[in-house]
Motif scaffolding. Sequence first.
Motif, PDB file in Angstrom:
ATOM      1  N   PRO A 184     -16.922 -46.292  11.584  1.00 10.82           N
ATOM      2  CA  PRO A 184     -15.716 -46.622  10.825  1.00 10.82           C
ATOM      3  C   PRO A 184     -14.661 -45.533  11.032  1.00 10.82           C
ATOM      4  O   PRO A 184     -14.992 -44.370  11.229  1.00 10.82           O
ATOM      5  CB  PRO A 184     -16.200 -46.611   9.375  1.00 10.82           C
ATOM      6  CG  PRO A 184     -17.355 -45.660   9.367  1.00 10.82           C
ATOM      7  CD  PRO A 184     -17.995 -45.768  10.729  1.00 10.82           C
ATOM      8  N   TYR A 231     -12.813 -50.156  13.280  1.00 11.62           N
ATOM      9  CA  TYR A 231     -14.080 -49.589  13.761  1.00 11.62           C
ATOM     10  C   TYR A 231     -13.956 -49.239  15.246  1.00 11.62           C
ATOM     11  O   TYR A 231     -13.349 -49.992  16.021  1.00 11.62           O
ATOM     12  CB  TYR A 231     -15.239 -50.580  13.560  1.00 11.62           C
ATOM     13  CG  TYR A 231     -15.856 -50.481  12.179  1.00 11.62           C
ATOM     14  CD1 TYR A 231     -15.182 -50.970  11.068  1.00 11.62           C
ATOM     15  CD2 TYR A 231     -17.093 -49.859  11.982  1.00 11.62           C
ATOM     16  CE1 TYR A 231     -15.727 -50.851   9.791  1.00 11.62           C
ATOM     17  CE2 TYR A 231     -17.647 -49.737  10.713  1.00 11.62           C
ATOM     18  CZ  TYR A 231     -16.958 -50.228   9.621  1.00 11.62           C
ATOM     19  OH  TYR A 231     -17.498 -50.096   8.367  1.00 11.62           O
ATOM     20  N   THR A 268     -15.939 -40.190   9.378  1.00  8.16           N
ATOM     21  CA  THR A 268     -15.769 -40.102  10.836  1.00  8.16           C
ATOM     22  C   THR A 268     -15.773 -38.640  11.279  1.00  8.16           C
ATOM     23  O   THR A 268     -16.444 -38.277  12.249  1.00  8.16           O
ATOM     24  CB  THR A 268     -14.440 -40.758  11.275  1.00  8.16           C
ATOM     25  OG1 THR A 268     -14.175 -41.894  10.468  1.00  8.16           O
ATOM     26  CG2 THR A 268     -14.491 -41.154  12.727  1.00  8.16           C
ATOM     27  N   ALA A 318     -18.180 -53.689   9.252  1.00  9.42           N
ATOM     28  CA  ALA A 318     -19.395 -53.610  10.073  1.00  9.42           C
ATOM     29  C   ALA A 318     -19.831 -55.008  10.510  1.00  9.42           C
ATOM     30  O   ALA A 318     -20.333 -55.196  11.626  1.00  9.42           O
ATOM     31  CB  ALA A 318     -20.507 -52.911   9.295  1.00  9.42           C
ATOM     32  N   VAL A 326     -24.556 -49.466  14.080  1.00 10.06           N
ATOM     33  CA  VAL A 326     -23.230 -49.408  13.465  1.00 10.06           C
ATOM     34  C   VAL A 326     -23.377 -48.614  12.169  1.00 10.06           C
ATOM     35  O   VAL A 326     -24.296 -48.844  11.387  1.00 10.06           O
ATOM     36  CB  VAL A 326     -22.628 -50.815  13.235  1.00 10.06           C
ATOM     37  CG1 VAL A 326     -23.564 -51.738  12.455  1.00 10.06           C
ATOM     38  CG2 VAL A 326     -21.282 -50.715  12.505  1.00 10.06           C
ATOM     39  N   ASP A 364     -22.127 -48.115   8.700  1.00 14.18           N
ATOM     40  CA  ASP A 364     -21.384 -49.005   7.805  1.00 14.18           C
ATOM     41  C   ASP A 364     -20.594 -48.212   6.773  1.00 14.18           C
ATOM     42  O   ASP A 364     -21.138 -47.785   5.763  1.00 14.18           O
ATOM     43  CB  ASP A 364     -22.345 -49.977   7.116  1.00 14.18           C
ATOM     44  CG  ASP A 364     -21.593 -51.036   6.320  1.00 14.18           C
ATOM     45  OD1 ASP A 364     -20.352 -50.944   6.209  1.00 14.18           O
ATOM     46  OD2 ASP A 364     -22.253 -51.964   5.816  1.00 14.18           O
ATOM     47  N   CYS A 378     -12.117 -50.893   6.677  1.00 14.42           N
ATOM     48  CA  CYS A 378     -11.174 -49.845   7.103  1.00 14.42           C
ATOM     49  C   CYS A 378      -9.895 -49.964   6.271  1.00 14.42           C
ATOM     50  O   CYS A 378      -9.298 -51.037   6.210  1.00 14.42           O
ATOM     51  CB  CYS A 378     -10.830 -50.017   8.575  1.00 14.42           C
ATOM     52  SG  CYS A 378     -12.272 -49.947   9.649  1.00 14.42           S
TER      53      CYS A 378
END
Length: 323
Positions: free
Chosen positions: A28, A33, A125, A152, A166, A168, A172
């Motif tokens: 994310p 993403y 991130t 996600a 992924v 999660d 976003c």
Amino acid sequence: MTAILPPDARGLAEAARLLRAGALVAIPTETVYGLAADATSDAAVAAIYAAKGRPTFNPLIIHVADHAAAERLGRFDPLSRQLAASFWPGPLTLILPRAADCPVSLLASAGLDTLALRVPAHDLTRDLIAAAERPLAAPSANPSGRVSPTTADHVLSGLQGRIAAVLDGGACPIGVESTIVQVLDGRAHVLRPGGLDRAALEAAAGPVVTTAAMVDARSGGAPVSPGQLASHYAPRARLRLNARSVAPDEALLAFGPEPLSGARATINLSPAGDTTEAASRLFAALRALDRPDIAGIAVMPIPDMGLGEAVNDRLTRAAAPRG
Ligand code: TXA
Ligand code: MG
């Protein structure tokens, strides 16, 4: 199988471990993403192109944890440095010449001697980049040419089974990709409008120039990379922009307090007429309206102010004839 990792210490550690091992992990960010891999590994970067089905000449954005890390990869001019100080962490990508000893895979910049760098605003991130201990190359985590993912679930619907995991982090918050800027001859050129709006950019950098094509300093500013393919961000359904009326077999992407009536399905990007809210809902709305039982998607006019410029850029691309 693609693992779904939770946004806690354990999920972060597993995502970092996978990235260090050269695997692909969707992550994310505050914009959309990203499909991340170790930017210093040719093999890991090549795997991104393979998973996306992306033409290899389209260069990737390199994500770093802070401005200091970016200074080790790219050569900053004074205006780029000022922009970084003003807007990082945040939805701004700067195109810079590669530093002499830059460890980023040449494949990530697709043969250009410039690099796209950004420091994401999302704490998760940046924590992940720090834990992975390397810059991460990450295009949007969608198959090439498709709508960018903002959850996600969106990532899995396009890349399930083709990536290791992924992370999660929920939806976003901004919802459109970063604004891409390249400083040429002391002026900021916007190569792609995005999550940082023009007014904010101009307040920090003075008047900016909009340049539709990707440019390379080496060639004196001539367009050299097709980075912005005309047909991009495309749902399967055909889009009709600036709609003032809607047919019964169409879906409607509405904006503002007076949505047109009579559509088969309607999503209003912002009943209040707020372009920031519209950006955050855009890609999820395009996915939801992209149904087999509709003749097309009619889109009501959206003003260019604030993030409206980025929203209209993505809608124009989505409506372009398919190549
Ligand atoms: O918000 C974002 O920017 C998201 C998140 C994941 O960070 N990423 C993203 O990446 O949108 P992508 O790959 O979908 O778009 C990257 C854009 C492309 O249009 C590419 O051509 C351009 O960046 N780009 C990358 N390197 C470049 C370079 N050296 N010169 C000019 N354009 C470049
Ligand atoms: Mg993309």
